[in-house]
Write a protein that holds these residues in place. Structure first.
Motif, PDB file in Angstrom:
ATOM      1  N   LYS A   5     102.369  71.748  43.052  1.00 16.79           N
ATOM      2  CA  LYS A   5     102.218  71.928  41.362  1.00 16.79           C
ATOM      3  C   LYS A   5     101.015  72.284  41.333  1.00 16.79           C
ATOM      4  O   LYS A   5     100.019  71.849  41.863  1.00 16.79           O
ATOM      5  CB  LYS A   5     101.990  70.118  40.997  1.00 16.79           C
ATOM      6  CG  LYS A   5     103.142  69.645  40.751  1.00 16.79           C
ATOM      7  CD  LYS A   5     103.365  68.150  40.459  1.00 16.79           C
ATOM      8  CE  LYS A   5     104.806  67.550  39.898  1.00 16.79           C
ATOM      9  NZ  LYS A   5     105.914  68.798  39.126  1.00 16.79           N
ATOM     10  N   ASN A  15     102.158  71.248  27.013  1.00 17.43           N
ATOM     11  CA  ASN A  15     103.495  72.961  27.066  1.00 17.43           C
ATOM     12  C   ASN A  15     103.368  73.696  28.013  1.00 17.43           C
ATOM     13  O   ASN A  15     104.197  73.789  28.991  1.00 17.43           O
ATOM     14  CB  ASN A  15     103.531  72.938  26.121  1.00 17.43           C
ATOM     15  CG  ASN A  15     104.359  72.209  24.618  1.00 17.43           C
ATOM     16  OD1 ASN A  15     104.185  71.655  24.093  1.00 17.43           O
ATOM     17  ND2 ASN A  15     104.437  73.054  23.392  1.00 17.43           N
ATOM     18  N   ARG A  18     102.724  71.786  31.723  1.00 19.01           N
ATOM     19  CA  ARG A  18     104.957  71.394  32.172  1.00 19.01           C
ATOM     20  C   ARG A  18     105.414  72.855  32.006  1.00 19.01           C
ATOM     21  O   ARG A  18     106.207  72.756  33.123  1.00 19.01           O
ATOM     22  CB  ARG A  18     105.336  70.695  30.495  1.00 19.01           C
ATOM     23  CG  ARG A  18     104.709  69.781  29.874  1.00 19.01           C
ATOM     24  CD  ARG A  18     104.505  67.947  31.346  1.00 19.01           C
ATOM     25  NE  ARG A  18     106.297  67.366  31.279  1.00 19.01           N
ATOM     26  CZ  ARG A  18     106.675  66.782  32.211  1.00 19.01           C
ATOM     27  NH1 ARG A  18     106.031  67.270  33.796  1.00 19.01           N
ATOM     28  NH2 ARG A  18     108.232  66.432  32.347  1.00 19.01           N
ATOM     29  N   ASN A  21     104.276  74.116  35.584  1.00 12.97           N
ATOM     30  CA  ASN A  21     104.398  73.314  36.630  1.00 12.97           C
ATOM     31  C   ASN A  21     103.130  73.147  37.337  1.00 12.97           C
ATOM     32  O   ASN A  21     103.021  73.033  38.873  1.00 12.97           O
ATOM     33  CB  ASN A  21     105.191  74.220  38.541  1.00 12.97           C
ATOM     34  CG  ASN A  21     105.484  72.884  39.194  1.00 12.97           C
ATOM     35  OD1 ASN A  21     105.782  71.809  38.838  1.00 12.97           O
ATOM     36  ND2 ASN A  21     105.531  73.238  39.743  1.00 12.97           N
ATOM     37  N   PHE A  24     100.639  66.613  35.905  1.00 15.82           N
ATOM     38  CA  PHE A  24     101.148  66.188  35.149  1.00 15.82           C
ATOM     39  C   PHE A  24     100.654  64.239  35.259  1.00 15.82           C
ATOM     40  O   PHE A  24     101.535  63.865  35.642  1.00 15.82           O
ATOM     41  CB  PHE A  24     101.296  66.655  33.205  1.00 15.82           C
ATOM     42  CG  PHE A  24     101.625  65.268  32.569  1.00 15.82           C
ATOM     43  CD1 PHE A  24     100.289  65.567  31.898  1.00 15.82           C
ATOM     44  CD2 PHE A  24     102.019  64.476  31.900  1.00 15.82           C
ATOM     45  CE1 PHE A  24     100.221  65.224  30.470  1.00 15.82           C
ATOM     46  CE2 PHE A  24     102.275  63.851  31.203  1.00 15.82           C
ATOM     47  CZ  PHE A  24     100.880  64.147  30.459  1.00 15.82           C
ATOM     48  N   ASP A  26     101.478  61.166  33.414  1.00 14.58           N
ATOM     49  CA  ASP A  26     102.217  60.347  32.649  1.00 14.58           C
ATOM     50  C   ASP A  26     101.544  59.377  31.614  1.00 14.58           C
ATOM     51  O   ASP A  26     100.684  58.585  32.385  1.00 14.58           O
ATOM     52  CB  ASP A  26     103.756  59.418  33.314  1.00 14.58           C
ATOM     53  CG  ASP A  26     104.288  59.620  31.890  1.00 14.58           C
ATOM     54  OD1 ASP A  26     103.571  59.766  30.227  1.00 14.58           O
ATOM     55  OD2 ASP A  26     105.229  59.292  32.303  1.00 14.58           O
ATOM     56  N   TYR A  73     110.524  68.815  27.888  1.00 12.01           N
ATOM     57  CA  TYR A  73     108.933  68.280  28.178  1.00 12.01           C
ATOM     58  C   TYR A  73     108.823  67.359  28.605  1.00 12.01           C
ATOM     59  O   TYR A  73     107.718  66.466  29.080  1.00 12.01           O
ATOM     60  CB  TYR A  73     108.663  68.252  27.082  1.00 12.01           C
ATOM     61  CG  TYR A  73     108.021  70.148  26.693  1.00 12.01           C
ATOM     62  CD1 TYR A  73     107.740  70.785  27.887  1.00 12.01           C
ATOM     63  CD2 TYR A  73     108.297  70.824  25.299  1.00 12.01           C
ATOM     64  CE1 TYR A  73     107.351  72.085  27.303  1.00 12.01           C
ATOM     65  CE2 TYR A  73     108.360  71.881  25.439  1.00 12.01           C
ATOM     66  CZ  TYR A  73     108.211  72.874  26.143  1.00 12.01           C
ATOM     67  OH  TYR A  73     107.508  74.069  25.595  1.00 12.01           O
TER      68      TYR A  73
END
Length: 308
Positions: A5, A15, A18, A21, A24, A26, A73
């Protein structure tokens, strides 16, 4: 590790993160908590704590246009297996007032602000044109005043029964710039009495089913007084302590991921110990919170990811 990633330095588009890659962290578990709060919310945090990214995520989550992309997503995120009833059920109007420029020499503040808002509202009309009558988009575009555009959209949305969500990033950037560059007198004229900035926020009341705003200071909101007196400040609510920024657990997990991928050479515990004295502690009044939530900001974490 294949397809490691990317490190999302300077990226606040959910967007894109996601789709391309990027790593992220969460934060979707906070969405149900937000929905349990009053409908008009206000959150302040220092810069570089991920406000813009979180709002971008909210926009995708609540936008009815993105309904068919929910699994794409959010499928592997916390909210993916626990979607709320409100997901992808709104038409979303998204402002970033850091882009409502006012620093050009001789620039008319009202015109600059109106021009930016008009562009964004026209984009809204284009995005949701299929939900309205054929002349909806052209009518919105033909109206010169941003405030009048909002009034027209409000009438048409209520006629159709469409719920509206307003999201504002950097709600106070425009006024902070005015205060710094133009002085207190002009700032006061914008936010009090019949000031156009106050009038726009007054228009927001009653038009939107839900509102979520972020900024770096409550000063402008306080000065708007009756122009926008419905906002509920969740900045010191304990359940939102870790909504933005990175906790120590999240930083350790991130470092471990890149170390296992062969992209981080330093000792994780040593790096975290080195970072701790430089915590960005965003508690405004520690006694108002159940605990002292010390969170790392993005610049601090990304420095170590890029240099070790």
């Amino acid at each position: 590790m294949s397809q490691v990633k990317g490190i999302p330095y300077g990226i606040s588009d959910f967007n894109r993160m996601r789709n391309e890659n990027f790593y992220f962290v969460d934060k979707t578990m906070y969405l149900p908590l937000i929905e349990e709060m009053p409908s008009y919310l206000f959150l302040i945090r220092p810069r570089r704590f991920g406000k813009s990214l979180f709002l971008s995520m909210m926009r995708t989550y609540y936008d009815i246009i993105q309904k068919d992309n929910f699994d794409k997503y959010f499928g592997d995120l916390w909210i993916g297996s626990r979607p709320t009833k409100q997901h992808n059920s709104f038409q979303v109007l998204f402002f970033d007032f850091s882009k409502a420029g006012c620093s050009l020499p001789g620039a008319d503040l009202m015109s600059s602000f109106n021009e930016y808002c008009s562009i964004i509202i026209n984009q809204f009309a284009h995005a949701y044109a299929s939900y309205y009558d054929e002349d909806f988009k052209s009518t919105v575009e033909s109206i010169e005043s941003a405030k009048a555009k909002l009034s027209y959209i409000e009438v048409k949305a209520k006629e159709k029964g469409y719920p509206l969500y307003l999201i504002i990033d950097e709600y106070d950037n425009f006024t902070n710039t005015v205060l710094n560059e133009k002085g207190e007198e002009i700032y006061h004229a914008l936010t009090h009495a019949s000031g156009f900035y106050r009038d726009v926020f007054k228009k927001f009341k009653g038009m939107f089913d839900r509102i979520f705003m972020t900024g770096v200071s409550p000063v402008t909101l306080d000065d708007l007084t009756s122009g926008f007196n419905i906002g509920w400040n969740i900045s010191t609510e304990p359940q939102f302590n870790m909504l933005l920024g990175f906790s120590e657990v999240e930083v350790r997990e991130m470092f471990r991921y890149y170390k296992e991928a062969g992209q981080l050479n330093g000792d994780i515990e040593e790096m975290i110990a080195e970072m701790k004295p430089w915590y960005d502690n965003y508690c405004f009044a520690k006694q108002c919170l159940d605990k002292d939530p010390r969170m790392f900001n993005s610049d601090m974490v990304l420095y170590y990811l890029r240099n070790y």
